[in-house]
Design a protein around this motif. Sequence first.
Motif, PDB file in Angstrom:
ATOM      1  N   GLY A 424       0.810  -1.221   0.000  1.00  0.00           N
ATOM      2  CA  GLY A 424       0.000   0.000   0.000  1.00  0.00           C
ATOM      3  C   GLY A 424       0.839   1.265   0.000  1.00  0.00           C
ATOM      4  O   GLY A 424       0.316   2.356  -0.182  1.00  0.00           O
ATOM      5  N   ARG A 426       2.775   2.412  -2.146  1.00  0.00           N
ATOM      6  CA  ARG A 426       2.898   3.108  -3.432  1.00  0.00           C
ATOM      7  C   ARG A 426       1.709   4.009  -3.714  1.00  0.00           C
ATOM      8  O   ARG A 426       1.708   4.766  -4.681  1.00  0.00           O
ATOM      9  N   THR A 427       0.680   3.942  -2.895  1.00  0.00           N
ATOM     10  CA  THR A 427      -0.490   4.789  -3.091  1.00  0.00           C
ATOM     11  C   THR A 427      -0.072   6.254  -3.109  1.00  0.00           C
ATOM     12  O   THR A 427       0.647   6.717  -2.221  1.00  0.00           O
ATOM     13  N   ILE A 428      -0.517   6.972  -4.135  1.00  0.00           N
ATOM     14  CA  ILE A 428      -0.169   8.392  -4.255  1.00  0.00           C
ATOM     15  C   ILE A 428      -1.071   9.216  -3.328  1.00  0.00           C
ATOM     16  O   ILE A 428      -2.293   9.096  -3.367  1.00  0.00           O
ATOM     17  N   LEU A 437       2.284   7.229  -0.066  1.00  0.00           N
ATOM     18  CA  LEU A 437       1.980   6.902   1.327  1.00  0.00           C
ATOM     19  C   LEU A 437       3.257   6.488   2.063  1.00  0.00           C
ATOM     20  O   LEU A 437       3.476   6.875   3.212  1.00  0.00           O
TER      21      LEU A 437
END
Lengths: 539, 393
Positions: A424, A426-428, A437
Motif C-alpha cells: 500500500g 505506493r499509493t499516491i 503513502l
Amino acid sequence: MTMPELKDIATRPAFDVIVVGGGATGAGVARDCALRGLSTLLLERDDYATGATGRNHGLLHSGARYAVADRANAAECIAENHILHTIANHCLENTEGLFVGLTAEDLEYQSVLVESCRQAGIGASVVTADEALRLEPALNPDLKGAVVVPDATINPFSLTHANLLDARRHGAVTLAGVRVERLVVEADRVTGVKVVEVRSGTTATLHAAVVVNAAGIWGGRLLASAGIVLPMLPAKGAMLVMNGRPCKRVVNRCRPPGNGDILVPDGTVSILGTTSERVDFDQVDDLCVTDAERRLLLAEGQQLVPALASMPIMRAYAGVRPLVADDSDPTGRAVSRGIVCLDHATRDGIDGLVTITGGKLITYRLMAEQATDLVCAKIGLSAPCQTATTPLPGSETPAFIAPRPHTPQRRHGTLAAQMSAIDGDRTIVCECEGVTLGEIRYAINTLGATSLDDLRRRTRIGMGQCQGRQCACRALGLIAQLLNPESAQADIVRFLTERWKGIQASGPDNALLQAQLINDMLDQLGVGHLACQHQQDTP
Amino acid sequence: MRYGTIIIGGGLSAITAGIALARRGRRVAVIAAGQPSARFNNGAFHLLGRFDRQPVESPLDAISSLAGQHPYRLIGQENVEKFAAQAAAILRTAGVNIVGSHKRNVNAYSPLGLPEPAWLVRETVLSDHAPLPSRLALLHIKGFIDSPLPMVAYHLGQNGFQVDTLEIDTPDIAAARRTAAGMRTLALARTLGGHKALAALHAKIREVADPLPQSVLLVLPALIGIDNSYTAQLFRDNLGRPLAFLPSPPPSVLGLRLTTELRHYFQMLGGLYRTNQRVTTAHTANGRVAYITTDARPGMHLEADNYILATGTLASGGLVTRDGAVAEPLFNLDLNPDGRVTVDNNLHPSQQGQTIDNLYAIGDILARDPRAGADREGVAMLTALHAARQIRP
C-alpha cells in the motif's frame, strides 16, 4: 523509530557540542561533528529548514554572480558546487545557467563577467543571441547575447534532512521544537544552554564543552544573552512562485546584482527573485511580500522572459539573509562578505562558543567544516573533516541519474527504495508532487514530521499546483492515524493559514480565486465556518 | 440555432432550472463549460444551516433576519417554502434518495465526521434524521486514505458516540492497494462496483462486525453506487444489520452520483445537455440578450427567448478578477461591493443600471448576506425554480 524528546535527553551527561539552529548550516555542523566522533546535540526552535534555508530561490550558485565583485567568494562557490555534485547529487538538478544581456551596458558587463569567471575557475562560455534563443526559446527575443555557466538548483529541504539523517546515524541527537532561551555562562565560559520545549513548556539546562551558534539572523539575540554584541543586518529577499517553467535553465540578468534579476526553475514551477531590503529585527519572524515588491519583481522578470507577464503567480514568500556587520568597521554599517566564523574566546574573551553565519546555502558545508575545525581545536581533537568526500544518505550512488521530477526518488535519492516496503506504500497521496503513502510514513517516522507543514518541507506535499486543496485532507488523516487526531483539525487550519499568507501576497487576482477554492473545499468538509473565521483573523 | 431557453452553466442551479423547464415541456438547452460543481456535493443539501456561524434549527424562521439582497428575501418567504418542497420533489424524482424537510434542519455528518445542519440529506448517509444509536463502528477499508477516518473517529467521539474502528480487507482491495492510484475514491469505487467485489465486501463486513451487538451502527465510507442510489440502498438493506455511509472529501462518489442522476433525469425529459462548451460572447440590445456564441462554433449565433446565467463564482469562471476587482465576464453585469451579481425580485440582473428583461441570474453568482452560511444548495435550487416559473411559453 520515535524521535527523542527533551525529557529523554535532559538527564544525559554533557555533550561535546550543542549546535543551535536547524537550518542547512546547523545540520551540516551537526553532521561534521558527529562524523568526527563528537557527541552532538542539535536544537531547532521551530522545524528544520524554516529560516533562510527554506526561504530562498534554491539556486546552486556557480559563483558567476559574485565573480566580478568578490572573487574569493566566487571561488568558494564553484569549489562547493563541485563537491555538492558528488556528495549531494540527489538534492540537485543540473540545469546549467544563463547570464542574459539585454542592453549595451549588459554586454560590457558580460565581457568583465567572462574574464572574472575565468580567473575564479568558473567555466563560462559566451553564446550568440541566436544560440541563446535556441537553448531557451522563452527568453526575450531582443537579447544581445548570453553566457552559459554551471549554475544548478538545489532542494534545501532534502539537503538539510540528508545532513540531519547522517548526523543521527553517527550518534547525534536532533530536537525540533526546542527553543534556546539563553546561553549559560560560568566564569567567562559558555557551559551550556537554557532551553524550553515549545509544545509542552518544559524547560531544562543542557551542558556541552562547546556551543555552536548556527541560528542565522536569530543568532544575534542568542549572543546577546552572553553579553556579546554582534551587529546583524537583516536583509529581506522577496520571491514569487510562478506557475510554469518557461526555461529549462537558471536565467540571470547579465549586470551587477539587482532586483528581479533571476529566474530559477524548480520542478514544473519557477521562482522569480529577488529583492534586497533592510528590515527591522521585529519583522524577521513575520515577513510578507508587499504589493510593491511583487510589481517590481514582475516588471524586471518580464524583461528577461516576456511569458512571465501572463503566467499565474502561485504564491509569494520572503526570507532574511543573515548578514553580519564587519568587525573592522566601527560604524557597523559595512557588511562582512562571505563566511563569518567567530571564536568568541579571541573576539570577546568568552570561551566555549563558536558562531558560524553569513555565507550562502551553497557554502553550508564549508561553513560547517570551518566551525567544526574550531570546535575540534577547542576540545583538543585532531580528526580530519570527511564531509567533502563522504556522500550524504541518498547520494551514495556516484553516477546519480536524476529520476523524473515529482517522485520520492527525486527528493530522497537512494533512500526512496525503502519507502515501498509495506503493502500500500505506493499509493499516491499528493498527485501534484507524486508523494506516496510510503514517503509520508517515512517523513513521519524517520524525519520526525509532526504536522502538515512539517510534511510539506519533507515531501513537498501541498507545494504543487493545487497548493494542498486535493491532498491536505488525506495527509491530515494520515497524521491523525500516525500521530494524534487531537491536533489534526487545528493543524489543517494552521496549514491553510500559512498557505493563505503566501497566496494573498501573490496578488489580488489569484488571492481571490484561491480563497474561493479553499472555502469551497472547507464547506464540503463541514468546517466552512471555521475557515471564514481564520481568514478574517489573518490580516 | 434557436431555443426556448438557454441555460449557461452546468451546476446544480443550471440543471435544476433545466429540469423545471423541461418538465413543463419547454425547449431548453444547458451549456456546461467544464466539471459541474455538483460533483463536490457530499450527500447533504443546505438551505440555511448557519447564521453568524451559529447552527440554525429552523431555516424558515431565520430567513427574516437575512439582509434584503439575499436571494431568499428577493424570492419571498412564501416562495422559499413552496420552492423548497418542489426542489425536494425534483431530487426524489431524479432518484436522489433524500430525507429531511425545510421546516427543521437535520445534522448530516461531513467527511471529517463533524455534524453540520442540513435541509436534506441522502437517506443512506450518516445523519440524525432518525435517532442514532450511541455506538458506531467505522469500517476502515485497509489502505484507503481519501477518508480521514482517525479524525472522523475522534470527532464522533467528541460528539458523544462510542466509536470502534474495524479494518476491512478483501482481495479486490488488496489488489488496488498495490497500485499508485487504485485507492483513490473514484477508482476504488469502480473496483468495488462489480457484483463479485460487492459480494466479497458484504461477506467481509458481516464477518468482521459479527462480534458486535446488532444495535451498533456500522459506518462505511461512501464508495458504493457510483451511478445510482439503488446499489447503495440494496447493499445496506441486504447486509442484515444497520449501516450508514460517510461522505468522503471531493471528488466523491456522492457528488458524481448526483451529477449523473440529475443529468439523466434532465435528458430523459428531453433537455439538451451540451458539455465542454464555454459561452464566450453575449450580445445585448435594447435591454435584451440577442444571441450568444460558444467556443465550439464561434461563428454560430445561439438564440433563445430567455437566457439563464448559472455560471457560478471565481472557482468556475462565472466571475473573474481584473487586478483585484471582480467582474462578470460575459455580460459585464452590475455587481455589489462583495463582487456578486445583484438582481431584482424577478432575478433579472442589470448592465450599467439597465435591467436585462430576458436574462435571469441564479445560483452561486448572486449576492448574499455574508452572515448566512451553509445555504449553497438552497440558493442554487430555489433561485433556479423562481427563474423557471417566470419563463412562460
